[in-house]
Write a protein that holds these residues in place. Structure first.
Motif, PDB file in Angstrom:
ATOM      1  N   ILE A   1       0.831  -1.201   0.000  1.00 31.64           N
ATOM      2  CA  ILE A   1       0.000   0.000   0.000  1.00 31.64           C
ATOM      3  C   ILE A   1       0.871   1.258   0.000  1.00 31.64           C
ATOM      4  CG2 ILE A   1      -2.057  -1.031   1.006  1.00 31.64           C
ATOM      5  CD1 ILE A   1      -1.087   0.046   3.725  1.00 31.64           C
ATOM      6  N   ARG A   2       2.151   1.091  -0.254  1.00 35.15           N
ATOM      7  CA  ARG A   2       3.096   2.200  -0.371  1.00 35.15           C
ATOM      8  C   ARG A   2       3.098   3.077   0.884  1.00 35.15           C
ATOM      9  NH1 ARG A   2       4.985   4.549  -4.679  1.00 35.15           N
ATOM     10  NH2 ARG A   2       4.067   6.485  -3.990  1.00 35.15           N
ATOM     11  N   CYS A   3       3.001   2.456   2.046  1.00 37.14           N
ATOM     12  CA  CYS A   3       2.921   3.261   3.269  1.00 37.14           C
ATOM     13  C   CYS A   3       4.248   3.947   3.562  1.00 37.14           C
ATOM     14  CB  CYS A   3       2.515   2.388   4.452  1.00 37.14           C
ATOM     15  SG  CYS A   3       3.754   1.168   4.921  1.00 37.14           S
ATOM     16  N   GLY A   4       5.341   3.425   2.996  1.00 36.30           N
ATOM     17  CA  GLY A   4       6.624   4.077   3.185  1.00 36.30           C
ATOM     18  C   GLY A   4       7.320   3.734   4.491  1.00 36.30           C
ATOM     19  N   SER A   5       6.746   2.828   5.293  1.00 39.47           N
ATOM     20  CA  SER A   5       7.402   2.452   6.556  1.00 39.47           C
ATOM     21  C   SER A   5       8.798   1.908   6.292  1.00 39.47           C
ATOM     22  CB  SER A   5       6.606   1.368   7.275  1.00 39.47           C
ATOM     23  OG  SER A   5       5.297   1.774   7.482  1.00 39.47           O
ATOM     24  N   CYS A   6       8.928   1.092   5.239  1.00 42.82           N
ATOM     25  CA  CYS A   6      10.222   0.468   4.950  1.00 42.82           C
ATOM     26  C   CYS A   6      11.264   1.525   4.616  1.00 42.82           C
ATOM     27  CB  CYS A   6      10.087  -0.570   3.844  1.00 42.82           C
ATOM     28  SG  CYS A   6       9.334   0.027   2.312  1.00 42.82           S
ATOM     29  N   VAL A   7      10.823   2.603   3.969  1.00 40.17           N
ATOM     30  CA  VAL A   7      11.762   3.678   3.619  1.00 40.17           C
ATOM     31  C   VAL A   7      12.194   4.412   4.890  1.00 40.17           C
ATOM     32  CG1 VAL A   7      12.108   5.713   2.183  1.00 40.17           C
ATOM     33  CG2 VAL A   7      10.527   3.925   1.436  1.00 40.17           C
ATOM     34  N   THR A   8      11.227   4.643   5.776  1.00 35.33           N
ATOM     35  CA  THR A   8      11.519   5.380   7.003  1.00 35.33           C
ATOM     36  C   THR A   8      12.487   4.617   7.896  1.00 35.33           C
ATOM     37  OG1 THR A   8       9.266   6.192   6.871  1.00 35.33           O
ATOM     38  CG2 THR A   8      10.431   6.582   8.935  1.00 35.33           C
ATOM     39  N   ILE A   9      12.311   3.301   8.005  1.00 31.35           N
ATOM     40  CA  ILE A   9      13.120   2.557   8.980  1.00 31.35           C
ATOM     41  C   ILE A   9      14.411   1.983   8.403  1.00 31.35           C
ATOM     42  CG2 ILE A   9      11.217   2.013  10.561  1.00 31.35           C
ATOM     43  CD1 ILE A   9      12.588  -0.587   8.229  1.00 31.35           C
ATOM     44  N   CYS A  10      14.575   1.982   7.078  1.00 33.61           N
ATOM     45  CA  CYS A  10      15.772   1.339   6.513  1.00 33.61           C
ATOM     46  C   CYS A  10      17.043   1.987   7.064  1.00 33.61           C
ATOM     47  CB  CYS A  10      15.791   1.410   4.992  1.00 33.61           C
ATOM     48  SG  CYS A  10      17.294   0.636   4.313  1.00 33.61           S
ATOM     49  N   PRO A  11      17.861   1.235   7.799  1.00 34.07           N
ATOM     50  CA  PRO A  11      19.065   1.828   8.388  1.00 34.07           C
ATOM     51  C   PRO A  11      20.137   2.126   7.333  1.00 34.07           C
ATOM     52  CG  PRO A  11      18.944  -0.495   8.920  1.00 34.07           C
ATOM     53  CD  PRO A  11      17.693  -0.170   8.167  1.00 34.07           C
ATOM     54  N   CYS A  12      19.906   1.688   6.103  1.00 30.64           N
ATOM     55  CA  CYS A  12      20.879   1.933   5.043  1.00 30.64           C
ATOM     56  C   CYS A  12      20.424   3.030   4.098  1.00 30.64           C
ATOM     57  CB  CYS A  12      21.146   0.649   4.266  1.00 30.64           C
ATOM     58  SG  CYS A  12      21.832  -0.633   5.305  1.00 30.64           S
ATOM     59  N   GLY A  13      19.269   3.651   4.371  1.00 32.42           N
ATOM     60  CA  GLY A  13      18.809   4.741   3.518  1.00 32.42           C
ATOM     61  C   GLY A  13      18.337   4.279   2.152  1.00 32.42           C
ATOM     62  N   LEU A  14      17.883   3.034   2.078  1.00 31.30           N
ATOM     63  CA  LEU A  14      17.414   2.522   0.789  1.00 31.30           C
ATOM     64  C   LEU A  14      15.898   2.703   0.662  1.00 31.30           C
ATOM     65  CD1 LEU A  14      19.557  -0.713   0.887  1.00 31.30           C
ATOM     66  CD2 LEU A  14      19.940   1.270  -0.568  1.00 31.30           C
ATOM     67  N   VAL A  15      15.372   2.393  -0.522  1.00 30.91           N
ATOM     68  CA  VAL A  15      13.935   2.462  -0.769  1.00 30.91           C
ATOM     69  C   VAL A  15      13.452   1.039  -1.071  1.00 30.91           C
ATOM     70  CG1 VAL A  15      12.113   3.573  -2.122  1.00 30.91           C
ATOM     71  CG2 VAL A  15      14.245   4.790  -1.683  1.00 30.91           C
ATOM     72  N   PRO A  16      13.231   0.227  -0.014  1.00 28.61           N
ATOM     73  CA  PRO A  16      12.893  -1.186  -0.223  1.00 28.61           C
ATOM     74  C   PRO A  16      11.702  -1.403  -1.155  1.00 28.61           C
ATOM     75  CG  PRO A  16      13.375  -0.784   2.080  1.00 28.61           C
ATOM     76  CD  PRO A  16      13.353   0.564   1.417  1.00 28.61           C
ATOM     77  N   VAL A  17      10.686  -0.538  -1.035  1.00 29.91           N
ATOM     78  CA  VAL A  17       9.481  -0.735  -1.847  1.00 29.91           C
ATOM     79  C   VAL A  17       9.840  -0.698  -3.337  1.00 29.91           C
ATOM     80  CG1 VAL A  17       8.950   1.703  -1.392  1.00 29.91           C
ATOM     81  CG2 VAL A  17       7.255   0.312  -2.470  1.00 29.91           C
ATOM     82  N   GLU A  18      10.762   0.169  -3.699  1.00 33.68           N
ATOM     83  CA  GLU A  18      11.147   0.294  -5.106  1.00 33.68           C
ATOM     84  C   GLU A  18      12.011  -0.900  -5.542  1.00 33.68           C
ATOM     85  OE1 GLU A  18      12.963   4.115  -7.152  1.00 33.68           O
ATOM     86  OE2 GLU A  18      14.527   2.805  -6.384  1.00 33.68           O
ATOM     87  N   MET A  19      12.958  -1.273  -4.687  1.00 33.07           N
ATOM     88  CA  MET A  19      13.831  -2.399  -5.039  1.00 33.07           C
ATOM     89  C   MET A  19      13.008  -3.673  -5.215  1.00 33.07           C
ATOM     90  SD  MET A  19      17.289  -1.817  -2.847  1.00 33.07           S
ATOM     91  CE  MET A  19      16.642  -2.295  -1.266  1.00 33.07           C
ATOM     92  N   ALA A  20      12.030  -3.868  -4.323  1.00 26.73           N
ATOM     93  CA  ALA A  20      11.200  -5.073  -4.409  1.00 26.73           C
ATOM     94  C   ALA A  20      10.414  -5.078  -5.713  1.00 26.73           C
ATOM     95  CB  ALA A  20      10.262  -5.153  -3.207  1.00 26.73           C
ATOM     96  N   ALA A  21       9.939  -3.898  -6.125  1.00 25.40           N
ATOM     97  CA  ALA A  21       9.184  -3.832  -7.380  1.00 25.40           C
ATOM     98  C   ALA A  21      10.076  -4.229  -8.557  1.00 25.40           C
ATOM     99  CB  ALA A  21       8.618  -2.428  -7.578  1.00 25.40           C
TER     100      ALA A  21
END
Lengths: 494, 359
Positions: free
Chosen positions: A371-391
């Motif tokens: 649902i693109r909530c962006g939680s993964c982006v906020t918490i990623c300790p490496c500053g990555l965008v997990p939602v985009e990489m997963a896509a």
């Protein structure tokens, strides 16, 4: 001591209280010990014993198989019953060469162990590194990287700090906590010896503040040594990640594709420090380790010091067996640990925990759409965008994922943990990293073949040209000889 | 061994989060304001609300069934309830039933499921629904009524209200009134400066509480704000979009009002009229159609605030929140591309950080 903020991270339910107050107990000798030849990162070790050999405790049974490799030693005295294939503690469940030792029950140390080094701080750093290598010590926090190789970093880098990692940020695990509480002096001594081997002038021990007794014990043990500082770091998973702990304590960010050593920092785990203490002070190789046995399905959770090679089933039985059928049995912590294929696998050097988790604890649910909530982006300790990489990875666009930074992911699993849609994000990234590494190896292999083929073609061409030139020169000489009568000078030359 | 142990990778623990938990928290946050709205606008508003939400749920069921999914699961996640709910409160409370149904078709069937369902839509479904009916049926969509609270004198009864919502050829002319934003705009068009017309709109307290004509969601700023703060406290939304959006709107209003009070309404007026608060806390913050990074969210919020102010001030429509949200939705993929966190160990451009002493 001033600390520095670290980006992102999560605060999982730690559930450490289940074992944090149970003192380390020694496991009675099991009926058989299984020593796999691959317990570490790098080349497999090579067996130096044969079936029927009698071995003593601490005697080498497998020697290091390369530059990055580690030796293994008999965890007790007994007889080599077999050198055979046996299931490895790896999710694949594949077998690997394993030395099986039947204990004789006497648990006798070998007579020819090297003597302890009385004053390691006066010893040549190389002697210490050699001793660590000979003792088969690897990183005991879980990565199992050969410690002697890491202690060599001082020869190529100017080091300022040895960071001792006592963060233990994984939920459930308390083996490092107990080790620091019960053997603080040994850990501090091992750390100082390692700092000497590295040429690092100071030691900093980082411990998450949810372990106040460990901080207190370590502070007391370090009080006599001005070069050792013990510091409480924030409870924030993944604080135990080498790069993140370095950032929290030194404020410096390790550049991508570099080592913390490039910043003058080397990180070692507390259990590794204790193993170094035993190896250097007493000449005793790594033959035991403390394992946290916990999880909702374990009847009596405990911290058990077990001989390497003990079957996990024996550990579980020692802890009262299962109180209910577990949903998962995990090797390591619940965040980065690996599922075990079976209980009939041995305890290895990098095994910090065995968790038998119930469905309640694992909270497994089928994935839902993002649902693109962006939680993964906020918490990623490496500053990555997990939602985009997963896509990208979902569409098998590995190059897109690489461009988006998947190779900078440390696989801490925070994104999977936080995702409200229960998408196994870190699983995608591990897959992509594996596939990209394989592709890279393939490409390098092809490059090598191409270079060889090209140089071969060049060589052939050169040879042909040389031949042609020689033939032409000979023909020209012949023609010349035929065309011109010899002069006197020529005659003289000939 | 009785357990299938290794058919799944870690982590083997999970935060107590789920899609439905998120969605139902949002609904809970909307509830107090909506109950107040329904009370204030009476039976016709309640009927329209039920029709709109009901149509959305029915369409979700149909679309997911056609796509071969599990309709119960899709409705259970709560996302369609939010769409229907927000759509309902963005309509004029006394609009006829078919306005709600048409809006629902565009919101759920076209804006959401034609794009691939939950998580795949580019535009905010509720706002697509609202804008389509606003453009298609301007008469019904601008027939505002002054609040007639339930059970108060002058409030329509149950049966009479059925006629308002479901009857044919209902004329609202006799009771319709302009919303504050609309009133100021029309007066300006008639040549009456803003600073003179604005004294004729309801006072600050009435504006705050919502005692003025408008769509349901435009009423009751304090309850909407409370709901928004609750969502922040629950960490469902962060401050980035609401603060940047409202801040921009307030700043633009204040600045231009200072320059020419006769032409431009003030910042506070912009904040507490129209759908500013509802938009900032509940509509612009829709996960699917807003950027995922905090940096992107700030730009997104600024964009909506700016566009809302421009549309309100210069365009033909008195309220611009829905248009502004849709325009910025279109930019979301680009914002996601350009505004992202800095990767650990790398510069903003993606190069590895220099090692000290290497430079």
């Amino acid at each position: 001591m001033r600390l520095f903020p670290v980006r992102g991270g999560i605060h999982p339910d730690y559930r450490k209280e289940r074992t944090s107050e149970s003192a380390i107990v020694a496991l009675p000798l099991p009926a058989a010990l299984y020593i796999p030849l691959q317990q570490h990162i790098g080349a497999a070790s090579e067996a130096v014993v044969a079936v029927g050999d009698v071995v003593k405790k601490g005697q080498i049974v497998a020697r290091s198989g390369g530059v990055v490799s580690a030796a293994s030693h008999a965890p007790t005295s007994g007889r080599v019953a077999a050198v055979t294939d046996f299931t490895a503690p790896h999710p694949s469940g594949l077998p690997q060469p394993t030395i099986v030792i039947e204990p004789d029950g006497r648990d006798e140390w070998a007579a020819d162990l090297p003597p302890g080094i009385d004053d390691p701080f006066a010893a040549d750093p190389k002697a210490i590194r050699d001793r660590v290598a000979a003792s088969g010590i690897v990183g005991m926090g879980g990565a199992a990287f050969p410690s002697a190789v890491k202690l060599n970093l001082g020869t190529q880098h100017k080091l300022e700090t040895l960071l001792i990692n006592g963060a233990e940020c994984e939920p459930y695990l308390t083996c490092d906590d107990r080790l620091m509480r019960e053997f603080a002096a040994e850990v501090v001594d091992g750390a100082r010896v390692m700092a000497h081997a590295l040429g690092a002038p100071r030691v900093v021990v980082g411990i998450e503040t949810n372990k106040p007794q460990a901080i207190e014990a370590m502070t007391r043990a370090a009080a006599a040594f001005p070069d050792v500082t013990v510091v409480g770091v924030p409870v924030q998973y993944p604080m135990g990640s080498e790069r993140h702990l370095t950032q929290a304590i030194t404020g410096r960010e390790t550049p991508a594709r570099k080592l913390t050593a490039d910043l003058g920092v080397v990180v070692h785990n507390v259990a590794t420090a204790r193993a170094v203490h035993h190896a250097v002070r007493f000449g005793r190789p790594l033959v035991r380790r403390v394992v946290t046995v916990s999880g909702g399905a374990i009847a009596r959770p405990a911290n058990v010091e077990a001989p390497l090679g003990t079957l996990v089933s024996e550990l579980v039985a020692f802890c009262g067996g299962f109180s209910q059928p577990p949903r998962r049995v995990v090797n390591g912590g619940p965040m980065m640990g690996q599922p075990l294929p079976s209980l009939e696998v041995p305890v290895v050097k990098g095994m910090s925990g065995i968790l038998a988790l119930t469905l309640d604890e694992t909270d497994e649910k089928p994935s839902q759409p993002c649902i693109r909530c962006g939680s993964c982006v906020t918490i990623c300790p490496c500053g990555l965008v997990p939602v985009e990489m997963a896509a990208f990875i979902r569409h098998d666009n590995l190059d897109g994922a690489a461009k988006s930074g998947v190779m900078d992911c440390v696989s801490c699993g925070s994104c999977s943990y936080i995702c409200p849609s229960h998408i196994p994000l870190v699983h995608f990234f591990n897959y992509a990293k594996g596939a990209l590494n394989a592709k890279d190896r393939e490409r390098r292999h092809l490059d090598q073949i191409k270079a060889l083929a090209e140089s071969h073609a060049l060589r052939v061409e050169k040879q042909a040209a040389a031949k042609k030139a020689a033939a032409a020169a000979a023909a020209a000489a012949r023609a010349q000889a035929a065309a011109a009568p010899l002069t006197d000078d020529d005659k003289a030359n000939a | 061994m009785t357990t299938a142990y290794n058919d799944r990778a870690g982590p083997f623990t999970h935060a107590p989060t789920s899609v439905s938990k998120t969605m139902f928290t949002v609904l809970a946050a909307l509830t107090p304001a909506t109950l107040f709205n329904l009370w204030m606008f009476g039976w016709p508003a309640i009927f329209l609300f039920l029709v709109t939400v009901g149509s959305c749920v029915a369409l979700e069921f149909l679309c997911v069934r056609i796509a071969g999914g599990s309709p119960e699961g899709a409705i259970g996640d709560g996302s369609v309830l939010i769409t229907g709910w927000l759509l309902a409160v963005s309509l004029p409370p006394w609009a006829p039933w078919w306005v709600g149904v048409v809006a629902a078709v565009f919101a759920v069937a076209l804006a959401k499921h034609a794009f691939g369902g939950l998580g795949q839509n580019v535009f905010n479904p509720a706002m697509v629904g609202r804008v389509v009916v606003l453009v298609s049926f301007p008469v019904q969509m601008t027939a505002w009524v002054a609040p007639r609270p339930l059970f108060s004198a002058g409030a329509p009864g149950f049966v009479e209200s059925l006629g308002t919502t479901f009857g044919r050829n209902v004329s609202l002319d006799s009771i319709s009134a302009a919303s504050p934003l609309g009133f100021v705009k029309t007066e300006l068009a008639r040549g009456i400066p803003v600073d003179q017309s604005i004294v004729n709109v309801p006072g600050l307290a009435d504006l705050l509480l919502g005692f003025h004509p408008g769509s349901m969601g435009e009423a009751s700023v304090p309850l909407v704000l409370a709901g928004g703060l609750y969502l922040m406290w629950k960490r469902i939304i962060s401050w980035h979009i609401p603060v940047s959006l409202l801040g921009t709107l307030f700043l633009m209003g204040t600045l231009f009002h200072a320059v020419d009070p006769a032409r431009y309404a003030g910042g506070l007026f912009h904040l507490i009229t129209g759908a500013s608060f509802l938009g900032a806390f509940f509509i612009a913050t829709d996960y699917v159609t807003s950027p995922v990074s905090k940096q992107g969210q700030i730009v997104f919020g600024i964009g909506i605030g700016l566009l809302t102010w421009i549309i309100r001030t210069y365009a033909g429509y008195p309220e611009g929140m829905a248009f502004a949200v849709l325009l910025m939705n279109a930019l979301t993929p680009i914002l996601d591309q350009h505004f992202r966190p800095r990767v650990f160990g790398r510069t903003r451009k993606g190069q590895p950080l220099p090692v000290k002493g290497d430079q």
